[in-house]
Design an enzyme around this catalytic site. Structure first.
Site, mmCIF file in Angstrom:
data_model
loop_
_atom_site.group_PDB
_atom_site.id
_atom_site.type_symbol
_atom_site.label_atom_id
_atom_site.label_comp_id
_atom_site.label_asym_id
_atom_site.label_seq_id
_atom_site.Cartn_x
_atom_site.Cartn_y
_atom_site.Cartn_z
ATOM 1 N N LYS A 1 -26.174 27.105 -24.914
ATOM 2 C CA LYS A 1 -24.913 26.713 -24.297
ATOM 3 C C LYS A 1 -25.116 25.466 -23.426
ATOM 4 O O LYS A 1 -26.173 25.300 -22.806
ATOM 5 C CB LYS A 1 -24.464 27.941 -23.497
ATOM 6 C CG LYS A 1 -23.513 27.765 -22.417
ATOM 7 C CD LYS A 1 -23.243 29.086 -21.704
ATOM 8 C CE LYS A 1 -24.017 29.121 -20.396
ATOM 9 N NZ LYS A 1 -23.467 30.003 -19.384
ATOM 10 N N LYS B 1 -30.419 34.678 -16.106
ATOM 11 C CA LYS B 1 -30.730 33.914 -14.896
ATOM 12 C C LYS B 1 -31.986 34.426 -14.206
ATOM 13 O O LYS B 1 -32.742 33.646 -13.637
ATOM 14 C CB LYS B 1 -29.555 33.970 -13.921
ATOM 15 C CG LYS B 1 -28.388 33.112 -14.361
ATOM 16 C CD LYS B 1 -27.461 32.822 -13.204
ATOM 17 C CE LYS B 1 -26.385 31.848 -13.639
ATOM 18 N NZ LYS B 1 -25.409 31.572 -12.593
ATOM 19 N N LYS C 1 -25.205 23.611 -16.612
ATOM 20 C CA LYS C 1 -25.578 22.811 -15.436
ATOM 21 C C LYS C 1 -27.075 22.920 -15.160
ATOM 22 O O LYS C 1 -27.659 22.027 -14.560
ATOM 23 C CB LYS C 1 -24.871 23.359 -14.180
ATOM 24 C CG LYS C 1 -23.385 23.221 -14.124
ATOM 25 C CD LYS C 1 -22.869 23.948 -12.861
ATOM 26 C CE LYS C 1 -21.422 24.342 -13.017
ATOM 27 N NZ LYS C 1 -20.981 25.367 -12.068
HETATM 28 P P1 TYM Z 1 -19.500 28.547 -13.715
HETATM 29 O O1 TYM Z 1 -19.453 27.666 -12.531
HETATM 30 O O2 TYM Z 1 -20.813 28.889 -14.291
HETATM 31 O O3 TYM Z 1 -18.640 27.936 -14.892
HETATM 32 C C1 TYM Z 1 -17.317 27.544 -14.661
HETATM 33 C C2 TYM Z 1 -16.486 27.763 -15.915
HETATM 34 O O4 TYM Z 1 -16.991 26.966 -16.981
HETATM 35 C C3 TYM Z 1 -17.167 27.784 -18.136
HETATM 36 N N1 TYM Z 1 -18.304 27.263 -18.908
HETATM 37 C C4 TYM Z 1 -18.233 26.914 -20.197
HETATM 38 N N2 TYM Z 1 -17.224 26.930 -21.078
HETATM 39 C C5 TYM Z 1 -17.475 26.488 -22.330
HETATM 40 N N3 TYM Z 1 -18.689 26.029 -22.735
HETATM 41 C C6 TYM Z 1 -19.740 25.996 -21.880
HETATM 42 N N4 TYM Z 1 -20.918 25.531 -22.278
HETATM 43 C C7 TYM Z 1 -19.534 26.457 -20.544
HETATM 44 N N5 TYM Z 1 -20.338 26.559 -19.449
HETATM 45 C C8 TYM Z 1 -19.557 27.051 -18.463
HETATM 46 C C9 TYM Z 1 -17.448 29.177 -17.586
HETATM 47 O O5 TYM Z 1 -17.163 30.174 -18.549
HETATM 48 C C10 TYM Z 1 -16.504 29.219 -16.410
HETATM 49 O O6 TYM Z 1 -15.195 29.569 -16.833
HETATM 50 N N6 TYM Z 1 -18.786 33.376 -12.797
HETATM 51 C C11 TYM Z 1 -18.038 32.120 -12.901
HETATM 52 C C12 TYM Z 1 -17.399 31.703 -11.586
HETATM 53 C C13 TYM Z 1 -16.496 32.747 -11.032
HETATM 54 C C14 TYM Z 1 -15.260 33.178 -11.591
HETATM 55 C C15 TYM Z 1 -14.769 34.174 -10.705
HETATM 56 C C16 TYM Z 1 -14.533 32.800 -12.715
HETATM 57 C C17 TYM Z 1 -16.699 33.453 -9.895
HETATM 58 N N7 TYM Z 1 -15.669 34.309 -9.688
HETATM 59 C C18 TYM Z 1 -13.560 34.804 -10.935
HETATM 60 C C19 TYM Z 1 -13.325 33.481 -12.950
HETATM 61 C C20 TYM Z 1 -12.847 34.460 -12.071
HETATM 62 C C21 TYM Z 1 -19.036 31.079 -13.383
HETATM 63 O O7 TYM Z 1 -20.131 31.394 -13.687
HETATM 64 O O8 TYM Z 1 -18.635 29.827 -13.355
#
Ligand code: TYM
Length: 344
Positions: free
Chosen positions: A206, A122, A209
């Site tokens: 991957k 990032k 967003k």
């Molecule tokens: P975020 O918002 O980036 O993504 C949300 C969830 O979607 C999954 N994900 C994917 N899974 C499969 N293929 C993909 N291409 C893909 N892109 C995203 C992510 O693995 C995630 O599960 N850090 C976390 C948010 C967070 C969190 C937490 C999660 C903050 N605190 C505590 C679990 C526990 C995140 O980046 O989400």
């Protein structure tokens, strides 16, 4: 990192996960995370939040953030989370997350954070211009999980490293403050074919967003025409689908589409190959498009319906925040006591 055998955690199993309100949710978020939330809520106590504290590690327009949170909440509800079963809330409504994160900032080591690949991705070439929050992002994530002593964290494959860090922080806290078994060492739930959905334009990247190309992803709010068009234009190779997973492994774009099909249909990749081996993408893509429309179409429609009544979403989030705080407060009080704070 620490090498002692951890004392067992004696508390109940608890599921926690979250999604950042930073853009349209896509098929990767759905298959990697959301679809598991709805399933797990009936098996284990489940808390699911919207990570708005994490969102501001990169600039967010203050006039839009609240609505972005509502959109994620609507996606949770539309994909089957039941607010009477699971606890659904906004991270910023539970200040205990940020307070515990400060203590964890003092437990985690710089060397541990220096290894985090998501920060490197990032921050890119100019890490000195990134917010400090982006750097300590995984520490806040550890606090999100451990403030509820959660034991299971359903996430996509990309979050594995953050879960390893969470375990290291939990173990170091337990050691440093003479609190064996106080925090659990939580487990990432990444099973299933949707744990790493790739871009429709590039099988080695991957689905994300933040990809500038909207053609690279299927959004939860895309209508049937948009979904079908994106599947039709998805990058592939000229070969027909193979018979074995070994042959598929060296063809990233083909593998991605087979994986998506399997995850959406609740089948294994091997089963999908058994059905489609020998067929070209001219035959496979329309079937995938129909499947994607049949699964995603109703979710988008339900999200639009829910978002037409923001007050109801706010009500659900307020109720969830009260329930979450009731669980978080005793953990934080105990942490403060163990750390020796004057206000503990
Ligand atoms: P975020 O918002 O980036 O993504 C949300 C969830 O979607 C999954 N994900 C994917 N899974 C499969 N293929 C993909 N291409 C893909 N892109 C995203 C992510 O693995 C995630 O599960 N850090 C976390 C948010 C967070 C969190 C937490 C999660 C903050 N605190 C505590 C679990 C526990 C995140 O980046 O989400």
């Amino acid at each position: 990192m620490t090498d002692q055998t951890p004392a067992p955690f004696a508390g109940p199993e608890r599921v926690l996960s979250g999604v950042q309100p930073t853009g349209d949710l896509h098929l990767g978020n759905y298959l990697g995370a959301l679809v598991k939330f709805a399933r797990l809520q009936h098996e284990i106590e489940t808390l699911i939040f919207v990570a708005d504290l994490h969102a501001i590690t990169e600039w967010q327009d203050p006039s839009k953030l609240k609505n972005q949170v509502r959109e994620i909440a609507a996606a949770y509800l539309a994909t089957g989370l039941d607010p009477n079963v699971a606890t659904i809330f906004a991270q910023s409504a539970v200040p205990e997350h940020a307070e515990l994160a400060w203590v964890f900032n003092c437990v985690a080591r710089l060397g541990w954070l220096d290894r985090m690949t998501q920060f490197k991705d990032k921050a890119g070439k100019h890490k000195e211009r990134s917010s400090v929050g982006l750097y300590t992002y995984p520490v806040l994530q550890a606090a999100d999980i451990l403030i509820y002593k959660a034991t299971k964290v359903p996430v996509g494959e990309d979050q594995r490293q953050h879960l390893e860090l969470t375990r290291d922080i939990a173990q170091k806290f337990n050691n440093d403050f003479d609190a064996p078994g106080f925090f659990p060492l939580p487990e990432a739930l990444t099973q299933g074919p949707g744990a790493r959905v790739m871009s429709l334009r590039d099988g080695s990247a991957k689905m994300s967003k933040s990809d500038p190309s909207d053609q690279s992803r299927i959004n939860l709010t895309d209508d049937a025409d948009a979904i079908a068009a994106k599947v039709r234009k998805a990058r592939t190779d000229p070969e027909p689908l193979p018979e074995t997973l070994e042959e598929l492994a060296s063809r990233p774009e083909a593998k991605n589409l087979v994986t998506i099909y399997a995850a959406l249909a609740g089948r294994t990749e091997a089963e999908v190959l058994t059905e489609f081996a020998g067929q070209g993408f001219g035959a496979f893509k329309p079937r995938l498009a129909d499947l994607a429309v049949s699964v995603m179409g109703p979710i988008g429609a339900e999200m639009r319906r829910l978002l037409a009544d923001p007050a109801q979403i706010d009500c659900i989030l307020a109720d969830g925040a009260a329930r979450a705080r009731a669980l978080a407060a005793p953990t934080l009080a105990e942490v403060k006591r163990r750390v020796g704070f004057w206000a503990g």
